[in-house]
Design a protein around this motif. Structure first.
Motif, PDB file in Angstrom:
ATOM      1  N   HIS A  94      40.369  35.667  39.844  1.00 46.04           N
ATOM      2  CA  HIS A  94      39.083  34.946  39.866  1.00 46.04           C
ATOM      3  C   HIS A  94      39.089  33.804  40.867  1.00 46.04           C
ATOM      4  O   HIS A  94      38.080  33.531  41.513  1.00 46.04           O
ATOM      5  N   SER A 101      33.448  34.224  47.606  1.00 48.83           N
ATOM      6  CA  SER A 101      31.991  34.259  47.523  1.00 48.83           C
ATOM      7  C   SER A 101      31.373  32.905  47.869  1.00 48.83           C
ATOM      8  O   SER A 101      30.289  32.849  48.406  1.00 48.83           O
ATOM      9  N   ARG A 112      27.241  42.298  46.048  1.00 46.04           N
ATOM     10  CA  ARG A 112      27.247  42.090  44.586  1.00 46.04           C
ATOM     11  C   ARG A 112      28.611  41.619  44.159  1.00 46.04           C
ATOM     12  O   ARG A 112      29.633  42.006  44.745  1.00 46.04           O
ATOM     13  N   ILE A 113      28.614  40.783  43.129  1.00 45.47           N
ATOM     14  CA  ILE A 113      29.910  40.370  42.584  1.00 45.47           C
ATOM     15  C   ILE A 113      29.782  40.295  41.069  1.00 45.47           C
ATOM     16  O   ILE A 113      28.772  39.822  40.544  1.00 45.47           O
ATOM     17  N   LYS A 114      30.789  40.791  40.378  1.00 43.74           N
ATOM     18  CA  LYS A 114      30.750  40.799  38.915  1.00 43.74           C
ATOM     19  C   LYS A 114      32.102  40.314  38.429  1.00 43.74           C
ATOM     20  O   LYS A 114      33.138  40.884  38.797  1.00 43.74           O
ATOM     21  N   LEU A 115      32.101  39.241  37.632  1.00 48.26           N
ATOM     22  CA  LEU A 115      33.373  38.746  37.093  1.00 48.26           C
ATOM     23  C   LEU A 115      33.513  39.198  35.651  1.00 48.26           C
ATOM     24  O   LEU A 115      32.564  39.108  34.875  1.00 48.26           O
ATOM     25  N   HIS A 116      34.681  39.699  35.281  1.00 47.75           N
ATOM     26  CA  HIS A 116      34.943  40.047  33.872  1.00 47.75           C
ATOM     27  C   HIS A 116      35.989  39.056  33.389  1.00 47.75           C
ATOM     28  O   HIS A 116      37.179  39.252  33.629  1.00 47.75           O
ATOM     29  N   SER A 122      37.552  41.117  38.852  1.00 47.06           N
ATOM     30  CA  SER A 122      36.226  40.991  39.453  1.00 47.06           C
ATOM     31  C   SER A 122      35.997  42.176  40.362  1.00 47.06           C
ATOM     32  O   SER A 122      36.924  42.698  40.975  1.00 47.06           O
ATOM     33  N   SER A 123      34.744  42.560  40.381  1.00 49.47           N
ATOM     34  CA  SER A 123      34.373  43.700  41.188  1.00 49.47           C
ATOM     35  C   SER A 123      33.418  43.209  42.279  1.00 49.47           C
ATOM     36  O   SER A 123      32.386  42.632  41.972  1.00 49.47           O
ATOM     37  N   LYS A 134      33.533  48.731  48.125  1.00 45.43           N
ATOM     38  CA  LYS A 134      33.786  48.094  46.826  1.00 45.43           C
ATOM     39  C   LYS A 134      35.273  47.774  46.697  1.00 45.43           C
ATOM     40  O   LYS A 134      36.128  48.607  46.990  1.00 45.43           O
ATOM     41  N   ASP A 136      37.881  46.198  43.796  1.00 43.52           N
ATOM     42  CA  ASP A 136      38.142  45.646  42.462  1.00 43.52           C
ATOM     43  C   ASP A 136      39.371  44.764  42.554  1.00 43.52           C
ATOM     44  O   ASP A 136      40.437  45.217  42.994  1.00 43.52           O
TER      45      ASP A 136
END
Ligand code: ATP
Length: 477
Positions: A94, A101, A112-116, A122-123, A134, A136
């Protein structure tokens, strides 16, 4: 074999730009991964690409080499048009992705960015040379399984690379490619992955691997058949033990279907199912899930013919329904319901498969209505009530080059799918209103008539259509 193959960071550094170029990412793709490594280094993190991409880069280099080409020529690598990379970060993924970003908008173009948060992953979808790439990102971790087939508990505990790789499926997917500038493109092979690539072997990392996650049985078959490798003797016997111990019972239908879907998107999906059947993996999902007789024939022909057929919009969804229909087509209704339940198919998917079955028998009854050189409008009138999937299934399920009694029906369907159904009149409802046709029902009828005439080539231009309307309906309102 092993002695002949030499790979080092300079060679990889030469191959990577070529790979990114060939996939349409230009120089930007190569620069992107170098920039990620430089950024990681600037905050004292180590970043590595790991998994399928590194495996395929090594195979690419073997395929490029005249001495090794013959041995690997069956391997299908980089199957998808868009690349999909996995980066492992020793430390916090992260931290790296937030920096990517926030602080470097000029360098990294992010779509696009997605944090889990819970998983420390993060994707990120980058825009590279106008194309999505993409990546990961995951923090190095260890994983433990509470029950067979369930998802693992994750411990993000700052583990080392060799501790992290134990959670992975096969040795060939554990090779890591360093991105940090001080160590750029050197390979970390902590589990013997390179040796297994050279031996063309699929090997698990420990004896409980298939019990922990039985979907790896499908993955083993996927890589074995795709790459022209073989599952190692030891791995095969551990797999058989897991299958005999009913380990698949703990896996949800959804996860199994997602593995099936991966097969549907490979070249020649039937080869993968043939292998699954031989291993007893299909029966382990449901006793009645078979791959023989008419369902195998249909599935095999669809596999072979689909390469020559363009599925158009929502193609992969259609392909999914068509292959599932072929897999389940020989089951009587009660068993179909039972197997669908095991696979977790929702009512929408089940409904579409039912519809295909019904339409196939309706279409069979129609073959006598189709003759040589039939008018397009006639074909349209008969076929418009069928679903795309039903029609596609019908034409693909038999040997493409076998002339049989349904030949004109098949020709009609192909013509309908490729051209006829897309024909639309140039005039719109508004144009008709301006021409004096104001009543809704009549308007619809006229547009339908124009469409049929256009299909048959009787009306070519908008002016032709307008003259036709004025001539035939000019004084009718
Ligand atoms: P493909 O070439 O089909 O994209 P891949 O090797 O890139 O396959 P992914 O499914 O994208 O595989 O997963 C990325 C990596 O994550 C794998 O290479 C593997 O190391 C790991 N992985 C994925 N699924 C599992 C699993 N079920 N068990 C263990 N490791 C897995």
């Amino acid at each position: 074999m092993k002695g002949k193959f030499k790979i080092n960071k300079d060679k990889i550094g030469r191959l990577l730009p070529e790979i990114f170029e060939s996939r349409g990412y230009g120089k930007e793709g190569f620069n992107l991964i170098k920039n990620i490594g430089a950024l990681a280094s600037s905050i004292d993190l180590k970043a590595f690409i790991i998994g399928g991409f590194v495996r395929d880069v090594l195979l690419y280099s073997l395929l490029k080499d005249k001495k090794t080409f013959q041995r690997y020529k069956k391997a299908k690598i980089f199957l998808k048009n868009e690349l999909d990379l996995d980066v492992i970060v020793l430390g916090s993924a992260h931290r790296l992705t937030s920096l990517l970003s926030k602080d470097h908008p000029g360098i990294f173009k992010i779509e696009r960015i997605k944090l889990h948060k819970d998983f420390g992953t993060s994707s990120v979808v980058f825009s590279v040379n106008g194309k999505p790439l993409k990546i990961d990102f995951a923090s190095s971790r260890t994983e433990s399984y509470r029950s067979h087939g369930a998802l693992p508990s994750v411990n993000i505990n700052g583990s080392t690379l060799s501790e992290d790789v134990v959670r992975r499926d096969f040795t060939i997917n554990t090779i890591a490619l360093s991105l940090n500038p001080e160590d750029l493109f050197s390979l970390k092979d902590t589990a013997g992955g390179i040796s297994d690539i050279l031996d063309k072997k699929i090997s698990i990392l420990h004896d409980l691997s298939f019990n922990d996650d039985p979907t790896r049985i499908f993955r083993a078959v996927r890589f074995e058949q795709r790459l022209g490798f073989r599952i190692s003797g030891k791995t095969l016997s551990v797999m058989k033990e897991a299958l005999n111990g009913n380990s698949m019972d703990g896996v949800s239908g959804k996860r199994i279907v997602s593995e099936f879907d991966h097969f549907f998107n490979e070249n020649s999906p039937w080869i993968f199912f043939e292998r699954l059947k031989k291993l007893g993996a299909l029966k382990s999902v449901h006793q009645c899930l078979s791959f023989e007789g008419i369902n195998k024939e249909a599935f095999k022909n669809i596999s072979m013919n689909s390469i020559r057929y363009s599925f158009g919009k929502k193609g992969s969804q259609k392909l999914f329904i068509i292959f599932m229909a072929a897999l389940l087509c020989s089951l009587p209704p009660a068993l179909f319901d039972d197997v669908s339940k095991r696979l977790g198919l929702d009512s929408r998917v089940k409904g579409r498969i039912y519809l295909i079955n019904r339409e196939i028998s309706d279409l069979e009854g129609l073959s006598m209505n189709f003759v040589k050189n039939m008018k397009g409008s006639e074909i349209y009138k008969i076929l418009k009530k069928f679903s795309d999937e039903g029609l596609i299934y019908y034409v693909l399920r038999e040997k493409w080059d076998k002339i049989n009694k349904g030949i004109y029906l098949r020709e009609g369907i192909l013509d309908y799918l490729a051209k006829i159904r897309f024909v639309k009149p140039s005039l719109t409802g508004d144009d008709l209103k301006k021409a004096g046709i104001t009543e809704g029902k009549l308007c619809g009828q006229v547009l339908g008539e124009l469409k049929l005439l256009k299909i048959d080539g009787m009306l070519r231009t908008k002016t032709d259509e307008l003259s036709y309307v004025l001539q035939n309906y000019g004084n009718k309102e």
